[in-house]
Design an enzyme around this catalytic site. Structure first.
Site, short mmCIF file in Angstrom:
data_model
loop_
_atom_site.label_atom_id
_atom_site.label_comp_id
_atom_site.label_asym_id
_atom_site.label_seq_id
_atom_site.Cartn_x
_atom_site.Cartn_y
_atom_site.Cartn_z
N LYS A 51 6.63 -4.81 -36.57
CA LYS A 51 6.43 -3.25 -36.70
C LYS A 51 4.97 -2.85 -36.64
O LYS A 51 4.93 -1.79 -36.00
CB LYS A 51 6.90 -3.08 -38.16
CG LYS A 51 8.38 -3.18 -38.18
CD LYS A 51 8.90 -2.90 -39.88
CE LYS A 51 10.60 -3.15 -39.96
NZ LYS A 51 10.88 -2.95 -41.40
N SER A 68 5.65 -3.38 -43.02
CA SER A 68 6.25 -4.17 -43.99
C SER A 68 7.84 -4.08 -43.78
O SER A 68 8.43 -3.48 -43.10
CB SER A 68 5.98 -3.12 -45.15
OG SER A 68 6.54 -3.66 -46.33
N ASP A 69 8.26 -5.18 -44.30
CA ASP A 69 9.61 -5.54 -44.48
C ASP A 69 10.03 -6.25 -45.68
O ASP A 69 9.35 -6.98 -46.15
CB ASP A 69 10.06 -6.48 -43.23
CG ASP A 69 11.61 -6.15 -42.76
OD1 ASP A 69 11.93 -5.50 -42.20
OD2 ASP A 69 12.34 -7.29 -43.41
N THR A 70 11.29 -5.85 -46.13
CA THR A 70 11.51 -6.52 -47.38
C THR A 70 13.05 -7.15 -47.52
O THR A 70 14.00 -6.47 -46.93
CB THR A 70 11.89 -5.40 -48.70
OG1 THR A 70 10.34 -5.01 -48.73
CG2 THR A 70 12.25 -6.15 -49.85
N GLY A 105 6.96 -8.73 -46.85
CA GLY A 105 5.97 -9.30 -45.82
C GLY A 105 5.27 -7.88 -45.39
O GLY A 105 5.84 -6.78 -45.22
#
Length: 190
Positions: A51, A68-70, A105
């Site tokens: 991203k 960001s990624d969750t 992350g």
């Protein structure tokens, strides 16, 4: 101050960055995410990097881009966004009465001649009280869980079922804002 761009359309991430007083623009990454790893920590780090890199190619040099990624994981199984009420009920039934992990992350890219990329992951353990099927159905009917990893938002009405956490509360919301700010310090001055 260097301009900051959030590579996410998440209202919760926007809220958290604003909460600590940062000024930023939002340019959501649009490409289809490609999952190339199997461990939750590696997945979120890689997706956050994808991203941030996509958006970094669209901004001026000297810009700080945050991707960001969750994901929510239970026994190593990733529980993404359910999308349907049936899937949300299944996920919440799995989580009820157990401890699971939330991984976020984050990738920070400082664009420019001496481009710098920092990627990290934060993990938080979340314990959920036992829930009856009636409680699960009532929560799912609110529509809140459909677009959230693991089928719940810790900051909303689901808080009634959270027994406790070990780690960052903000990580569970989708952005470990304390660790992010510490990593941004000294990099924001332009």
């Amino acid at each position: 101050m260097k301009p900051i761009v959030l590579a996410s359309g998440s209202p919760r991430r926007r809220e958290l960055l604003a909460q600590i007083g940062l000024e930023f623009k939002v340019i959501p990454a649009k490409k289809e995410e490609e999952i190339r790893y199997s461990r939750p920590d590696q997945i979120v780090e890689d997706l956050s990097r994808q991203k941030a890199m996509e958006v970094a190619g669209q901004v001026a040099p000297g810009t700080i881009v945050i991707g960001s990624d969750t994901v929510v994981a239970l026994d190593g199984q990733i529980l993404g966004k359910p999308g349907t009420k049936e899937k949300a009920c299944e996920m919440l039934t799995l989580l009820a009465g157990r401890t699971h992990q939330v991984y976020t992350g984050v990738t920070v890219i400082v664009t420019g001649e001496n481009e710098e990329t920092i990627t990290f992951c934060e993990k938080t353990d979340v314990r959920i009280y036992p829930m009856t099927q009636e409680e699960i159905c009532r929560y799912v009917e609110t529509g809140d869980p459909l677009d959230k990893a693991g089928a719940y938002g810790i900051q909303g009405t689901f808080a009634a079922y959270v027994e406790g956490i070990s780690g960052s509360f903000y990580n569970v919301m989708g952005l470990p804002i304390g660790q992010l700010y510490q990593r941004l310090k000294g990099r924001m001055e332009g």
